[in-house]
Design a protein around this motif. Sequence first.
Motif, PDB file in Angstrom:
ATOM      1  N   SER A  98      -5.462   1.769   6.392  1.00 18.89           N
ATOM      2  CA  SER A  98      -6.649   1.372   7.164  1.00 18.89           C
ATOM      3  C   SER A  98      -7.773   0.926   6.237  1.00 18.89           C
ATOM      4  O   SER A  98      -8.537   0.016   6.579  1.00 18.89           O
ATOM      5  CB  SER A  98      -7.111   2.529   8.054  1.00 18.89           C
ATOM      6  N   ILE A  99      -7.890   1.535   5.047  1.00 15.51           N
ATOM      7  CA  ILE A  99      -8.912   1.121   4.077  1.00 15.51           C
ATOM      8  C   ILE A  99      -8.669  -0.317   3.630  1.00 15.51           C
ATOM      9  O   ILE A  99      -9.590  -1.143   3.582  1.00 15.51           O
ATOM     10  CB  ILE A  99      -8.930   2.072   2.860  1.00 15.51           C
ATOM     11  N   VAL A 100      -7.411  -0.628   3.314  1.00 10.37           N
ATOM     12  CA  VAL A 100      -7.071  -1.973   2.846  1.00 10.37           C
ATOM     13  C   VAL A 100      -7.352  -3.010   3.928  1.00 10.37           C
ATOM     14  O   VAL A 100      -7.946  -4.071   3.671  1.00 10.37           O
ATOM     15  CB  VAL A 100      -5.597  -2.029   2.395  1.00 10.37           C
ATOM     16  N   GLU A 101      -6.921  -2.731   5.160  1.00  8.95           N
ATOM     17  CA  GLU A 101      -7.161  -3.669   6.259  1.00  8.95           C
ATOM     18  C   GLU A 101      -8.662  -3.857   6.490  1.00  8.95           C
ATOM     19  O   GLU A 101      -9.135  -4.968   6.724  1.00  8.95           O
ATOM     20  CB  GLU A 101      -6.495  -3.152   7.533  1.00  8.95           C
ATOM     21  N   SER A 102      -9.404  -2.759   6.439  1.00  6.14           N
ATOM     22  CA  SER A 102     -10.847  -2.836   6.696  1.00  6.14           C
ATOM     23  C   SER A 102     -11.578  -3.594   5.595  1.00  6.14           C
ATOM     24  O   SER A 102     -12.494  -4.371   5.865  1.00  6.14           O
ATOM     25  CB  SER A 102     -11.431  -1.434   6.841  1.00  6.14           C
ATOM     26  N   ILE A 103     -11.184  -3.384   4.345  1.00  5.01           N
ATOM     27  CA  ILE A 103     -11.886  -4.046   3.246  1.00  5.01           C
ATOM     28  C   ILE A 103     -11.605  -5.546   3.247  1.00  5.01           C
ATOM     29  O   ILE A 103     -12.450  -6.348   2.831  1.00  5.01           O
ATOM     30  CB  ILE A 103     -11.513  -3.424   1.874  1.00  5.01           C
ATOM     31  N   PHE A 139      -5.461   1.959  -7.186  1.00  9.56           N
ATOM     32  CA  PHE A 139      -5.597   1.623  -5.768  1.00  9.56           C
ATOM     33  C   PHE A 139      -6.971   1.069  -5.439  1.00  9.56           C
ATOM     34  O   PHE A 139      -7.097   0.076  -4.711  1.00  9.56           O
ATOM     35  CB  PHE A 139      -5.313   2.853  -4.897  1.00  9.56           C
ATOM     36  N   TYR A 140      -8.028   1.688  -5.951  1.00  8.98           N
ATOM     37  CA  TYR A 140      -9.364   1.239  -5.577  1.00  8.98           C
ATOM     38  C   TYR A 140      -9.718  -0.113  -6.186  1.00  8.98           C
ATOM     39  O   TYR A 140     -10.520  -0.864  -5.619  1.00  8.98           O
ATOM     40  CB  TYR A 140     -10.392   2.313  -5.945  1.00  8.98           C
ATOM     41  N   LEU A 141      -9.103  -0.460  -7.309  1.00  9.67           N
ATOM     42  CA  LEU A 141      -9.260  -1.815  -7.839  1.00  9.67           C
ATOM     43  C   LEU A 141      -8.530  -2.808  -6.936  1.00  9.67           C
ATOM     44  O   LEU A 141      -9.003  -3.921  -6.693  1.00  9.67           O
ATOM     45  CB  LEU A 141      -8.718  -1.883  -9.270  1.00  9.67           C
ATOM     46  N   PHE A 142      -7.389  -2.387  -6.412  1.00  8.21           N
ATOM     47  CA  PHE A 142      -6.650  -3.189  -5.438  1.00  8.21           C
ATOM     48  C   PHE A 142      -7.509  -3.432  -4.197  1.00  8.21           C
ATOM     49  O   PHE A 142      -7.532  -4.539  -3.637  1.00  8.21           O
ATOM     50  CB  PHE A 142      -5.354  -2.481  -5.074  1.00  8.21           C
ATOM     51  N   VAL A 143      -8.223  -2.412  -3.761  1.00  6.07           N
ATOM     52  CA  VAL A 143      -9.121  -2.542  -2.604  1.00  6.07           C
ATOM     53  C   VAL A 143     -10.198  -3.595  -2.881  1.00  6.07           C
ATOM     54  O   VAL A 143     -10.502  -4.445  -2.038  1.00  6.07           O
ATOM     55  CB  VAL A 143      -9.757  -1.174  -2.265  1.00  6.07           C
ATOM     56  N   LEU A 144     -10.782  -3.549  -4.092  1.00  5.48           N
ATOM     57  CA  LEU A 144     -11.817  -4.513  -4.463  1.00  5.48           C
ATOM     58  C   LEU A 144     -11.269  -5.938  -4.471  1.00  5.48           C
ATOM     59  O   LEU A 144     -11.896  -6.873  -3.948  1.00  5.48           O
ATOM     60  CB  LEU A 144     -12.386  -4.153  -5.837  1.00  5.48           C
ATOM     61  N   VAL A 145     -10.093  -6.112  -5.047  1.00  2.00           N
ATOM     62  CA  VAL A 145      -9.465  -7.432  -5.099  1.00  2.00           C
ATOM     63  C   VAL A 145      -9.147  -7.936  -3.688  1.00  2.00           C
ATOM     64  O   VAL A 145      -9.314  -9.124  -3.373  1.00  2.00           O
ATOM     65  CB  VAL A 145      -8.185  -7.378  -5.964  1.00  2.00           C
ATOM     66  N   THR A 146      -8.713  -7.014  -2.828  1.00  2.00           N
ATOM     67  CA  THR A 146      -8.409  -7.386  -1.443  1.00  2.00           C
ATOM     68  C   THR A 146      -9.656  -7.887  -0.727  1.00  2.00           C
ATOM     69  O   THR A 146      -9.614  -8.868   0.033  1.00  2.00           O
ATOM     70  CB  THR A 146      -7.823  -6.181  -0.685  1.00  2.00           C
ATOM     71  N   THR A 149       0.829  -1.214   0.000  1.00  2.00           N
ATOM     72  CA  THR A 149       0.000   0.000   0.000  1.00  2.00           C
ATOM     73  C   THR A 149       0.857   1.255   0.000  1.00  2.00           C
ATOM     74  O   THR A 149       0.582   2.221  -0.722  1.00  2.00           O
ATOM     75  CB  THR A 149      -0.931   0.004   1.231  1.00  2.00           C
ATOM     76  N   ILE A 150       1.920   1.270   0.798  1.00  3.56           N
ATOM     77  CA  ILE A 150       2.770   2.459   0.928  1.00  3.56           C
ATOM     78  C   ILE A 150       3.676   2.644  -0.285  1.00  3.56           C
ATOM     79  O   ILE A 150       3.737   3.721  -0.884  1.00  3.56           O
ATOM     80  CB  ILE A 150       3.636   2.369   2.206  1.00  3.56           C
ATOM     81  N   GLU A 151       4.378   1.566  -0.676  1.00  3.78           N
ATOM     82  CA  GLU A 151       5.407   1.699  -1.705  1.00  3.78           C
ATOM     83  C   GLU A 151       4.829   1.657  -3.122  1.00  3.78           C
ATOM     84  O   GLU A 151       5.182   2.476  -3.966  1.00  3.78           O
ATOM     85  CB  GLU A 151       6.456   0.601  -1.531  1.00  3.78           C
ATOM     86  N   HIS A 152       3.966   0.684  -3.384  1.00  2.40           N
ATOM     87  CA  HIS A 152       3.485   0.508  -4.765  1.00  2.40           C
ATOM     88  C   HIS A 152       2.334   1.460  -5.091  1.00  2.40           C
ATOM     89  O   HIS A 152       2.313   2.063  -6.170  1.00  2.40           O
ATOM     90  CB  HIS A 152       3.051  -0.946  -4.981  1.00  2.40           C
ATOM     91  N   PHE A 153       1.384   1.581  -4.158  1.00  2.00           N
ATOM     92  CA  PHE A 153       0.212   2.421  -4.417  1.00  2.00           C
ATOM     93  C   PHE A 153       0.330   3.815  -3.796  1.00  2.00           C
ATOM     94  O   PHE A 153      -0.633   4.582  -3.817  1.00  2.00           O
ATOM     95  CB  PHE A 153      -1.058   1.718  -3.913  1.00  2.00           C
ATOM     96  N   THR A 165      -6.136 -13.505  -6.415  1.00  2.00           N
ATOM     97  CA  THR A 165      -6.179 -12.142  -5.874  1.00  2.00           C
ATOM     98  C   THR A 165      -4.777 -11.618  -5.578  1.00  2.00           C
ATOM     99  O   THR A 165      -4.502 -10.427  -5.757  1.00  2.00           O
ATOM    100  CB  THR A 165      -7.035 -12.069  -4.588  1.00  2.00           C
ATOM    101  N   PHE A 166      -3.874 -12.501  -5.147  1.00  6.46           N
ATOM    102  CA  PHE A 166      -2.492 -12.077  -4.904  1.00  6.46           C
ATOM    103  C   PHE A 166      -1.811 -11.662  -6.212  1.00  6.46           C
ATOM    104  O   PHE A 166      -1.112 -10.642  -6.273  1.00  6.46           O
ATOM    105  CB  PHE A 166      -1.679 -13.199  -4.238  1.00  6.46           C
ATOM    106  N   VAL A 167      -2.008 -12.495  -7.260  1.00  2.00           N
ATOM    107  CA  VAL A 167      -1.404 -12.186  -8.557  1.00  2.00           C
ATOM    108  C   VAL A 167      -1.927 -10.854  -9.088  1.00  2.00           C
ATOM    109  O   VAL A 167      -1.157  -9.995  -9.547  1.00  2.00           O
ATOM    110  CB  VAL A 167      -1.687 -13.320  -9.574  1.00  2.00           C
ATOM    111  N   LEU A 168      -3.235 -10.664  -9.038  1.00  2.00           N
ATOM    112  CA  LEU A 168      -3.835  -9.417  -9.525  1.00  2.00           C
ATOM    113  C   LEU A 168      -3.321  -8.211  -8.742  1.00  2.00           C
ATOM    114  O   LEU A 168      -3.053  -7.152  -9.314  1.00  2.00           O
ATOM    115  CB  LEU A 168      -5.353  -9.487  -9.428  1.00  2.00           C
ATOM    116  N   SER A 169      -3.178  -8.357  -7.431  1.00  2.00           N
ATOM    117  CA  SER A 169      -2.684  -7.254  -6.603  1.00  2.00           C
ATOM    118  C   SER A 169      -1.286  -6.837  -7.037  1.00  2.00           C
ATOM    119  O   SER A 169      -0.960  -5.647  -7.056  1.00  2.00           O
ATOM    120  CB  SER A 169      -2.670  -7.664  -5.127  1.00  2.00           C
ATOM    121  N   GLY A 170      -0.449  -7.816  -7.395  1.00  2.00           N
ATOM    122  CA  GLY A 170       0.905  -7.505  -7.820  1.00  2.00           C
ATOM    123  C   GLY A 170       0.985  -6.933  -9.228  1.00  2.00           C
ATOM    124  O   GLY A 170       1.923  -6.203  -9.551  1.00  2.00           O
TER     125      GLY A 170
END
Length: 412
Positions: free
Chosen positions: A258-263, A310-317, A246-250, A298-303
């Motif tokens: 907190s959004i990623v953890e919550s989703i 970012f928000y697509l990453f949130v959906l995948v998460t 979340t910090i480095e890539h996005f 989901t891991f592959v898509l996130s990478g």
Amino acid sequence: MEKKNWFKTYLFIWIGQFISLLTSSAVNFAVIMWLSLSYKSAEILAYAAIAGLLPQALIGPFAGVYIDRWDRKKVMIFADAFIASCTFVMTFILKEGDINLYLLYSIMALRSIGSAFHSPAMQAIAPLLVPEDKLLRVSGVNQMLQSISSIAGPALGALAIAAFPINKVLYLDIIGACLAICSLLFVQIPNPKRERVSGSIKQVWRDLKLGFYAIHQNKGLNRMFLYAMLATVAIMPVAIMFPILTIEHFKGAELEMSIVESIWGVGMLLGGTVLSAFKLSFRKIVLVNAMHILLGLTFVLSGLLSADAFYLFVLVTGLGGMGMSIFSAAFMTIIQEEVAPEMLGRVFSLYFSFAILPSLVGLLFAGNIADSLGVATAFIIAGIFMVGIGLLSFLTPSLMTLGNGVTQNQEV
């Protein structure tokens, strides 16, 4: 064993455990956020995770022997109290100024010892209280509680760390543990009948071998254990690297973390809701295998996602959280159905230990890969590995026959 009033008893347990889960989730997120923002190193997060897991892996099998001998309610109470005491010591370590990371790792290791007793005892009480045809639904509710804590916990942790120094935030965990202990005082948890045995090393080793045998004699069960253990090699490193991705890539910060953890928690809540609210006709082993593949994708898509997605990453998460919830509930229910109640403490402890040890190797490699090749690459590698495990699981005959007996044929 009488199970007519199981819901009332479990309600007390659920209330206490939910509060404890919520406060622990808040504190865990706060500590991860603090480490991530302070050091920005996947390797340091990996070392912290190893410190929190290795003792549990080493003593877990022996802890399981004693869990099956002792009063499981008392085991949970004393384990909660020990973990809370360790957290209290951490409040003095995480004061402002230079932090001794090795001392922090040591206290996290001590907390892990408490978890080695608490987690298997918690899983082992369900078949003693809950009718067999309700086990998967109860597992679904357990996943829902974990999910809600995963949603609210990061938000609470983010608010707490914004208002207080990290050492003060830790008191939330202590309060939660005290309330969980109080809830257990109001319930009666039966223990399986067992013969009086000595506490000699020889007897302990004999009991441990019986736990091994309970797994080994069921070919489908031991294959399921093997693949789940291999899956943790990918799952555990990815779990601790979400903040770094979340910090480095996005290019995110506290809010995005907190959004990623919550989703992720929202996804787990949806998965638990599906299992607890509906009668699914899918065999549980099919759910376990399919969720391996879903998590891997989901891991592959996130990478693979670009930095501005970012928000697509949130959906995948969120989708990954849902898959993890369904996997955990189905996996635990299969064990509860396949293993005799008097052996469950040992079997769950053996599984937790066997799953943790290979994941530690994954943590070390993933930390190095993330810091050298990039955290997105580490996600892709872990995802491909997970998909492979899922496909292999469907191609393993002994595993696919697991649950074909009378007990497992019922609709859940």
